[in-house]
Write a protein that holds these residues in place. Structure first.
Motif, PDB file in Angstrom:
ATOM      1  N   ARG A  40       0.829  -1.190   0.000  1.00 33.05           N
ATOM      2  CA  ARG A  40       0.000   0.000   0.000  1.00 33.05           C
ATOM      3  C   ARG A  40       0.877   1.258   0.000  1.00 33.05           C
ATOM      4  NH1 ARG A  40      -2.813   1.695   5.525  1.00 33.05           N
ATOM      5  NH2 ARG A  40      -0.641   2.315   5.862  1.00 33.05           N
ATOM      6  N   ASP A  41       1.942   1.221   0.846  1.00 36.34           N
ATOM      7  CA  ASP A  41       2.753   2.420   1.041  1.00 36.34           C
ATOM      8  C   ASP A  41       3.808   2.618  -0.048  1.00 36.34           C
ATOM      9  OD1 ASP A  41       1.240   2.724   3.225  1.00 36.34           O
ATOM     10  OD2 ASP A  41       2.775   2.146   4.698  1.00 36.34           O
ATOM     11  N   ASP A  42       4.169   1.553  -0.751  1.00 38.36           N
ATOM     12  CA  ASP A  42       5.189   1.678  -1.787  1.00 38.36           C
ATOM     13  C   ASP A  42       4.632   1.108  -3.097  1.00 38.36           C
ATOM     14  OD1 ASP A  42       7.317   1.669  -3.430  1.00 38.36           O
ATOM     15  OD2 ASP A  42       8.661   0.532  -2.098  1.00 38.36           O
ATOM     16  N   PRO A  43       4.187   1.990  -4.002  1.00 33.27           N
ATOM     17  CA  PRO A  43       3.540   1.513  -5.236  1.00 33.27           C
ATOM     18  C   PRO A  43       4.438   0.573  -6.039  1.00 33.27           C
ATOM     19  CG  PRO A  43       3.303   3.894  -4.999  1.00 33.27           C
ATOM     20  CD  PRO A  43       4.226   3.453  -3.922  1.00 33.27           C
ATOM     21  N   SER A  44       5.769   0.731  -5.919  1.00 29.06           N
ATOM     22  CA  SER A  44       6.649  -0.119  -6.723  1.00 29.06           C
ATOM     23  C   SER A  44       6.567  -1.585  -6.304  1.00 29.06           C
ATOM     24  CB  SER A  44       8.088   0.377  -6.608  1.00 29.06           C
ATOM     25  OG  SER A  44       8.572   0.102  -5.312  1.00 29.06           O
ATOM     26  N   LEU A  45       6.015  -1.859  -5.125  1.00 35.53           N
ATOM     27  CA  LEU A  45       5.911  -3.244  -4.646  1.00 35.53           C
ATOM     28  C   LEU A  45       4.642  -3.917  -5.136  1.00 35.53           C
ATOM     29  CD1 LEU A  45       6.996  -2.833  -0.905  1.00 35.53           C
ATOM     30  CD2 LEU A  45       8.401  -3.599  -2.805  1.00 35.53           C
ATOM     31  N   ARG A  46       3.695  -3.118  -5.615  1.00 35.50           N
ATOM     32  CA  ARG A  46       2.387  -3.691  -5.979  1.00 35.50           C
ATOM     33  C   ARG A  46       2.539  -4.644  -7.166  1.00 35.50           C
ATOM     34  NH1 ARG A  46      -0.776   1.970  -5.359  1.00 35.50           N
ATOM     35  NH2 ARG A  46      -0.123   2.247  -3.193  1.00 35.50           N
ATOM     36  N   GLY A  47       1.845  -5.716  -7.094  1.00 38.95           N
ATOM     37  CA  GLY A  47       1.899  -6.699  -8.170  1.00 38.95           C
ATOM     38  C   GLY A  47       3.162  -7.545  -8.138  1.00 38.95           C
ATOM     39  N   ARG A  48       3.985  -7.356  -7.112  1.00 42.42           N
ATOM     40  CA  ARG A  48       5.219  -8.156  -7.051  1.00 42.42           C
ATOM     41  C   ARG A  48       5.199  -9.030  -5.790  1.00 42.42           C
ATOM     42  NH1 ARG A  48      10.075  -4.026  -7.861  1.00 42.42           N
ATOM     43  NH2 ARG A  48      11.246  -5.969  -7.951  1.00 42.42           N
ATOM     44  N   PRO A  49       5.898 -10.163  -5.843  1.00 42.05           N
ATOM     45  CA  PRO A  49       5.901 -11.025  -4.651  1.00 42.05           C
ATOM     46  C   PRO A  49       6.713 -10.391  -3.514  1.00 42.05           C
ATOM     47  CG  PRO A  49       7.320 -11.946  -6.361  1.00 42.05           C
ATOM     48  CD  PRO A  49       6.659 -10.742  -6.964  1.00 42.05           C
ATOM     49  N   VAL A  50       6.068 -10.172  -2.372  1.00 41.93           N
ATOM     50  CA  VAL A  50       6.707  -9.514  -1.230  1.00 41.93           C
ATOM     51  C   VAL A  50       6.586 -10.418  -0.007  1.00 41.93           C
ATOM     52  CG1 VAL A  50       6.607  -7.516   0.304  1.00 41.93           C
ATOM     53  CG2 VAL A  50       6.095  -7.229  -2.125  1.00 41.93           C
ATOM     54  N   ALA A  51       7.659 -10.508   0.743  1.00 34.95           N
ATOM     55  CA  ALA A  51       7.589 -11.200   2.039  1.00 34.95           C
ATOM     56  C   ALA A  51       8.177 -10.289   3.103  1.00 34.95           C
ATOM     57  CB  ALA A  51       8.354 -12.511   1.988  1.00 34.95           C
ATOM     58  N   VAL A  52       7.606 -10.316   4.309  1.00 36.51           N
ATOM     59  CA  VAL A  52       8.141  -9.539   5.426  1.00 36.51           C
ATOM     60  C   VAL A  52       8.654 -10.525   6.458  1.00 36.51           C
ATOM     61  CG1 VAL A  52       7.574  -7.901   7.246  1.00 36.51           C
ATOM     62  CG2 VAL A  52       6.505  -7.671   5.006  1.00 36.51           C
ATOM     63  N   GLY A  53       9.862 -10.250   6.949  1.00 37.54           N
ATOM     64  CA  GLY A  53      10.407 -11.137   7.986  1.00 37.54           C
ATOM     65  C   GLY A  53      11.907 -11.248   7.875  1.00 37.54           C
ATOM     66  N   THR A  54      12.562 -11.676   8.951  1.00 38.90           N
ATOM     67  CA  THR A  54      13.979 -12.033   8.887  1.00 38.90           C
ATOM     68  C   THR A  54      14.067 -13.436   9.462  1.00 38.90           C
ATOM     69  OG1 THR A  54      14.232 -10.956  11.014  1.00 38.90           O
ATOM     70  CG2 THR A  54      15.042  -9.746   9.104  1.00 38.90           C
ATOM     71  N   GLY A  55      14.746 -14.291   8.759  1.00 34.18           N
ATOM     72  CA  GLY A  55      14.810 -15.674   9.229  1.00 34.18           C
ATOM     73  C   GLY A  55      13.649 -16.482   8.690  1.00 34.18           C
ATOM     74  N   VAL A  56      12.439 -16.133   9.083  1.00 38.17           N
ATOM     75  CA  VAL A  56      11.262 -16.808   8.526  1.00 38.17           C
ATOM     76  C   VAL A  56      10.264 -15.766   8.026  1.00 38.17           C
ATOM     77  CG1 VAL A  56      11.458 -18.817  10.019  1.00 38.17           C
ATOM     78  CG2 VAL A  56      10.018 -16.919  10.677  1.00 38.17           C
ATOM     79  N   VAL A  57       9.333 -16.233   7.201  1.00 42.09           N
ATOM     80  CA  VAL A  57       8.328 -15.343   6.633  1.00 42.09           C
ATOM     81  C   VAL A  57       7.280 -15.036   7.704  1.00 42.09           C
ATOM     82  CG1 VAL A  57       6.549 -15.131   4.863  1.00 42.09           C
ATOM     83  CG2 VAL A  57       8.672 -16.333   4.355  1.00 42.09           C
ATOM     84  N   ALA A  58       7.127 -13.743   8.040  1.00 44.66           N
ATOM     85  CA  ALA A  58       6.104 -13.358   9.004  1.00 44.66           C
ATOM     86  C   ALA A  58       4.795 -13.076   8.282  1.00 44.66           C
ATOM     87  CB  ALA A  58       6.557 -12.132   9.777  1.00 44.66           C
ATOM     88  N   SER A  59       4.916 -12.606   7.035  1.00 44.06           N
ATOM     89  CA  SER A  59       3.719 -12.309   6.243  1.00 44.06           C
ATOM     90  C   SER A  59       4.159 -12.256   4.790  1.00 44.06           C
ATOM     91  CB  SER A  59       3.167 -10.955   6.696  1.00 44.06           C
ATOM     92  OG  SER A  59       2.210 -10.482   5.775  1.00 44.06           O
ATOM     93  N   CYS A  60       3.286 -12.711   3.849  1.00 45.14           N
ATOM     94  CA  CYS A  60       3.670 -12.636   2.449  1.00 45.14           C
ATOM     95  C   CYS A  60       2.476 -12.246   1.596  1.00 45.14           C
ATOM     96  CB  CYS A  60       4.278 -13.960   1.981  1.00 45.14           C
ATOM     97  SG  CYS A  60       3.188 -15.350   2.216  1.00 45.14           S
ATOM     98  N   SER A  61       2.748 -11.588   0.476  1.00 45.12           N
ATOM     99  CA  SER A  61       1.668 -11.095  -0.377  1.00 45.12           C
ATOM    100  C   SER A  61       1.089 -12.249  -1.194  1.00 45.12           C
ATOM    101  CB  SER A  61       2.200 -10.010  -1.299  1.00 45.12           C
ATOM    102  OG  SER A  61       3.072 -10.594  -2.242  1.00 45.12           O
TER     103      SER A  61
END
Lengths: 439, 367
Positions: free
Chosen positions: A39-60
């Motif tokens: 939402r906050d970074d338009p360049s990320l839209r439509g692309r595979p994103v994961a949040v986390g270090t070590g393991v995935v805490a959340s993914c698009s």
């Protein structure tokens, strides 16, 4: 264009003499952290994103097309999705978004329970169809104001409502005909998930076909204990004799049977009087270095006590818990001689507990502390001022002040300094395996 | 040792002595009471190494002098449960036989020489205080002692002995009690600049041991120990080491508001209002205005109480709040008809409750 608003509900119109319909609406923000990032970074839209270090805490959803899942190791996620964008996460922005969603819900009903930032329960004094309409308007309003998509489930108790939400998520994915990837490749926007409502009286029937681990409280260790029973669905579990299950799981068995039968009497509590506060961190790979664990204990106590001070609470007890590499757990408990928020006393107690209870020669994958019971600090001024104690209080106040301005990690106790050498950190915390979930 | 004792007298002596028997396992031998019979009398002794109590027992006929160790719990149970007037105690290296007409008990032998020695009172210089006065001092102060060990000296009572008076001071840091009475110094016995701090437990045992108000108690303070001697008992205790806070510095020199109330009336008002104060709030609000005093309290869940009491007061309005337990503790130790003067200056400052010149009780209000 005027914003669409969900109509506010009025409890006063419900008299006690009429039959009252009560439904619980469960709201879950889809792919929460990843959606906020997109939402906050338009360049990320439509692309595979994961949040986390070590393991995935959340993914698009884009990442999910490649088989990336929450709690998966990042190395594994990268293997499945070579173009995956991995972000460390910024908890403050997530919190802001979560609070915004909460505020919208609170405009509609009084009684909202915050189970987690992206996980809310609303108590609606209306029947199912009205609740569904209300849910749809809420979903629309949140989409417009916060620009996040949510999934909603409705039932007469929390358990059924949350399972209905799961169904809503599944049905949303089904609309892509099982091929999310081609849908995404065509740059088509994702449709909203439907609001799923479960008819009152059909809870048991509704839960029956779901896998057992949909029930709350069934984790890794419970599943292992249930293995000999060869349970596939909730229905299988509901048919197990209570005595057998209680013999296997103790008190929890009784609760599980009730859950399996669709009975759940947990109330929706809007402002729970917090009686415990916990801080924990998990690591991957597991850690056995005692000095590191000591430093980490000190850090966790530091975080918990700064929360205590912020809330003006005192505690009477401290619990330390750990999970070993083989998923076995251990814990220790200490009662304190008086109500206190004294950091040095709590740190010493926690470190003693670690020394006494960390006995097995296996590395730990999780370490946590919990303070409780809590009560509001009663300040009784002293006849004889204790200069040492008042200096210590000033020091702590100073520390809190600096951290409020420059971030928690701007100032560290010497006892947790060792973490600096081994862990990356941001403004607010060290990065453990799951930064956003490590409280 | 061989004696014939009167069961009830021996029982009450044993019960009294047993108050010095340690409740925790310090040393197994200390769970005994040591009996010592000489030609004339029989005495009982118990100690937990911090304090020791020796008691002379009446109604005992000594047949053969000697010493014996009696396990405290067992001997008390025997004396309590049996119904006979007289019992024979016969101690030999095999053990102790307790025998009545229809009962007989055998207690295994324990060596009396293993029992720690008894320090002697000494006969150089001492103070004399009337037992009734000493008991008042204890009852009006000891409840103020700290129970937590954070500031260890405060778990005891400061005991000052001058030429003509004795003072006890107790505080837990939030309230302070100071009681004073007349005393007589013999042989230049004073506590000087370094008065002893006596453990609260010792004073509790002493209080139970003072039966006759008119008897005279002799007190001697030694290096790190104190003795209390009555006609038939000697109580010995070690002192608490450490610096006691300077209480004189915090006693208010003057007060702008003075109100006189009766202890019984105040206690009733505080008790009634504090029904609605709980562990979480622990607060009682005082509001003083012309002609009346109002007590108010609230529970964490919103329960409330309001109690009014008429008083003779014509000054400015003032409000303050206390932990109600602090007031109840003090007022319970006072006779109901006693007049108490309440002295305040401003709301945040400590409040002094005074009864004549012999008793002061200082309470810090809550913020």
């Amino acid at each position: 264009m005027g914003k669409k608003r969900a109509p506010a509900l009025d409890y006063t119109s419900v008299t006690m003499y009429t039959y009252v319909h009560m439904n619980i609406l469960h709201l879950d923000i889809d792919a929460f952290f990843a959606s906020v990032e997109q939402r906050d970074d338009p360049s990320l839209r439509g692309r595979p994103v994961a949040v986390g270090t070590g393991v995935v805490a959340s993914c698009s959803y884009e990442a999910r097309c490649f088989g990336v899942r929450t709690a998966m190791r990042l190395s594994e996620a990268r293997k499945r999705c070579p173009g995956l964008l991995i972000l460390p996460g910024d908890y403050r922005r997530y919190e802001q978004a979560g609070r915004h969603v909460l505020a919208i819900c609170k405009d509609v009903v009084e009684r909202v329970e915050v189970s987690a930032l992206d996980d809310l329960y609303l108590l609606l004094p209306v029947e199912k169809n009205d609740a569904i309409r209300l849910g749809e308007s809420l979903r629309e309003q949140i989409g417009e104001e916060v620009k996040l998509s949510v999934s909603l489930g409705i039932g007469i108790n929390k358990l059924v409502a949350s399972v209905a939400t799961q169904e809503a998520k599944n049905r949303r994915l089904e609309t892509f005909g099982g091929n999310l990837r081609s849908w995404m490749d065509q740059n088509r926007p994702l449709p909203p998930s439907p609001v799923v409502g479960v008819d009152p009286g059909r809870e048991r029937e509704y839960l029956a076909p779901w896998p057992v681990d949909i029930l709350p409280g069934i984790g890794f260790s419970t599943l292992r204990k249930l293995e000999p029973l060869r349970l596939a669905t909730v229905d299988d579990l509901a048919q197990i004799p209570r005595a057998l299950l209680c013999g296997l799981l103790g008190k929890q068995g009784d609760r599980l049977i009730r859950f399996a039968q669709g009975i759940d009497d947990r109330p929706v509590e809007s402002a729970k009087n917090q009686t415990r506060i916990g801080r924990r961190a998990s690591f991957d790979p597991p850690v056995s270095n005692r000095e590191f664990l000591m430093a980490l204990t000190s850090h966790l106590v530091d975080r918990a006590t700064s929360w205590l001070r912020w809330k003006g609470h005192h505690t009477r007890g401290l619990k330390l818990f750990m999970r070993y590499g083989d998923q076995q757990t251990g814990e220790g408990h200490a009662s304190l001689p008086q109500w206190t928020d004294d950091e040095s006393l709590l740190r010493k107690t926690a470190q003693d507990l670690l020394n006494r209870n960390y006995k097995r020669r296996l590395p730990l994958r999780l370490l946590g502390i919990e303070l409780g019971p809590l009560q509001l600090a009663v300040v009784e001024p002293l006849l004889f001022p204790d200069p040492l104690a008042s200096r210590f209080r000033e020091l702590v106040a100073c520390k809190d002040h600096i951290r409020a301005r420059f971030g928690f990690t701007s100032l560290q106790n010497a006892s947790s300094l060792l973490l600096d050498k081994t862990l990356a950190k941001d403004r607010e915390n060290y990065r453990f395996r799951t930064p956003c979930l490590s409280r | 040792m061989k004696i014939i004792c009167h069961r009830e007298a021996f029982l009450s002596a044993c019960q009294l002595t047993a108050s010095a028997v340690p409740s925790k396992d310090v040393k197994a031998v200390l769970r005994n009471i040591k009996a010592h019979a000489d030609e004339m009398s029989c005495s009982l002794f118990a100690t937990d190494l911090e304090l020791g109590l020796r008691l002379q027992v009446g109604g005992v006929e000594v047949i053969k002098p000697g010493k014996a160790l009696l396990p405290a719990q067992k001997i008390i149970s025997i004396l309590r449960e049996t119904r006979e007037d007289q019992l024979h105690l016969d101690a030999s290296p095999k053990g102790v036989v307790v025998k009545g007409k229809k009962v007989e008990f055998f207690l295994p032998y324990e060596d009396p020489e293993q029992f720690p020695d008894v320090p002697e009172f000494g006969e150089e210089a001492w103070h004399e205080i009337r037992a009734g006065d000493l008991r008042e001092l204890i009852r009006r102060t000891v409840f103020s002692c700290a129970t937590e060990s954070a500031r260890y000296t405060m778990t005891g009572v400061l005991f000052e002995l001058d030429r003509e008076d004795a003072r006890m001071i107790a505080t837990d840091g939030r309230r302070l009690a100071l009681a004073q009475c007349g005393a007589k110094s013999l042989g230049e016995h004073t506590t000087g600049t370094n008065p002893p701090v006596v453990p609260a437990k010792t004073l509790g045992v002493l209080d139970r041991n003072l039966i006759d108000d008119e008897e005279v108690v002799r007190i001697r303070v030694g290096v790190n120990e104190i003795f209390f001697r009555t006609d038939c008992s000697v109580l010995y205790s070690r002192l608490i080491e450490g610096r006691y806070p300077d209480y004189r510095a915090i006693l208010p020199k003057s007060a702008s508001i003075k109100v006189i109330v009766s202890a019984g009336g105040l206690l009733a008002g505080v008790r009634q209002a504090s029904i609605m104060s709980d562990d979480e709030t622990k607060r009682l609000n005082f509001h003083l205005e012309k002609g009346q005093i109002t007590f108010e309290a609230e529970t964490a869940l919103g329960g409330k109480s309001k109690v009014e009491m008429a008083i003779d007061y014509d000054g400015d309005e003032i409000s303050t709040s206390f932990n109600p337990q602090f007031l109840i503790d003090m007022l319970k130790a006072m006779p109901g008809e006693m007049e108490i003067q309440m002295e305040l200056s401003t709301s945040g400052k400590p409040v002094l409750f005074r009864s004549g010149s012999s008793y002061s009780y200082l309470v810090m209000p809550m913020s």
